[in-house]
Design an enzyme around this catalytic site. Structure first.
Site, PDB file in Angstrom:
ATOM      1  N   HIS A 151       0.762  -0.938   0.277  1.00  0.00           N
ATOM      2  CA  HIS A 151       0.218   0.069  -0.010  1.00  0.00           C
ATOM      3  C   HIS A 151       0.477   1.222  -0.177  1.00  0.00           C
ATOM      4  O   HIS A 151       0.545   2.588   0.100  1.00  0.00           O
ATOM      5  CB  HIS A 151      -0.891   0.037   1.648  1.00  0.00           C
ATOM      6  CG  HIS A 151      -1.194  -0.909   1.295  1.00  0.00           C
ATOM      7  ND1 HIS A 151      -1.193  -2.395   1.614  1.00  0.00           N
ATOM      8  CD2 HIS A 151      -2.598  -1.614   0.731  1.00  0.00           C
ATOM      9  CE1 HIS A 151      -1.804  -3.214   2.474  1.00  0.00           C
ATOM     10  NE2 HIS A 151      -2.851  -3.116   1.347  1.00  0.00           N
TER      11      HIS A 151
HETATM   12  S1  FES Z   1       1.681  -1.123   3.359  1.00  0.00           S
HETATM   13 FE1  FES Z   1       0.057  -2.497   3.507  1.00  0.00          FE
HETATM   14  S2  FES Z   1       0.974  -4.006   4.245  1.00  0.00           S
HETATM   15 FE2  FES Z   1       2.904  -2.599   3.809  1.00  0.00          FE
END
Ligand code: FES
Length: 186
Positions: A151
């Protein structure tokens, strides 16, 4: 009882030839048990120790062959542990960072026992992915540390969260130096 387990560790060597990668065969001594594995970490040998044995496990690492700018990945209690011998430039960069700029304020000196050695649990504090940045060609994110592609979390070279959804810095596991170049994690 101590058992010896050989783990192939992938290392990085920064410098003028950033694409250069070394592969070291790392030997660890796990006191009580060795680590587990999962599909995400196919290079790790699994012995599936029971939970009570696993809870006591510690991992000893000989760091003597790691050069400045290199990282290795070890395993402790089934988790990847990133160990990096930082360069003087990297150490300087994290010391210059203002605590006010950090989402999870923590000084670099509170995260290391010796400035050149950074020891981290390599699991993103958002939802548990393994960040990239251990290999020479990996994306390291905007702060030249580690980047979690799940993410988009960016960690600096102290393992501190600098950008993205992760709420916390990469965890520092309990460890101690048993000699100038040996550590025991756990
Ligand atoms: S940014 Fe979501 S698991 Fe690492």
């Amino acid at each position: 009882m101590a058992e010896t387990d050989s783990i192939q560790e992938e290392t990085e060597h920064e410098g003028t030839d950033d694409s250069k990668r070394d592969f070291l065969l790392y030997s660890t001594v796990a006191v009580g048990a060795v680590g587990t594995t999962s599909a995400a970490w196919p290079f790790i040998y699994s012995m599936n120790p029971s939970k009570d044995v696993l809870a006591l496990a510690s991992t000893e690492l000989d760091l003597s062959s790691i050069e400045e700018g290199q990282s290795i990945t070890a395993i402790w209690r089934g988790k990847p542990v990133f160990v990096r011998k930082r360069t003087a430039k990297e150490i300087e960069s994290v010391k210059m960072t203002k605590l006010g700029d950090l989402k999870d304020p923590q000084s670099d000196t509170d995260r290391v026992q010796k400035a050149e050695w950074l020891v981290l649990i390599g699991i993103c504090t958002h939802l548990g992915c393994i960040p990239s940045g251990q290999k020479g060609g990996d994306v390291k994110g905007d702060f030249n540390g580690w980047f979690c592609p799940c993410h988009g979390s960016h960690y600096d070279i102290s393992g501190r969260i600098r950008k993205g959804p992760a709420p916390k810095n990469l965890e520092v596991p309990p460890y101690k130096f048993t000699s100038a170049t040996n550590i025991v994690i756990g």
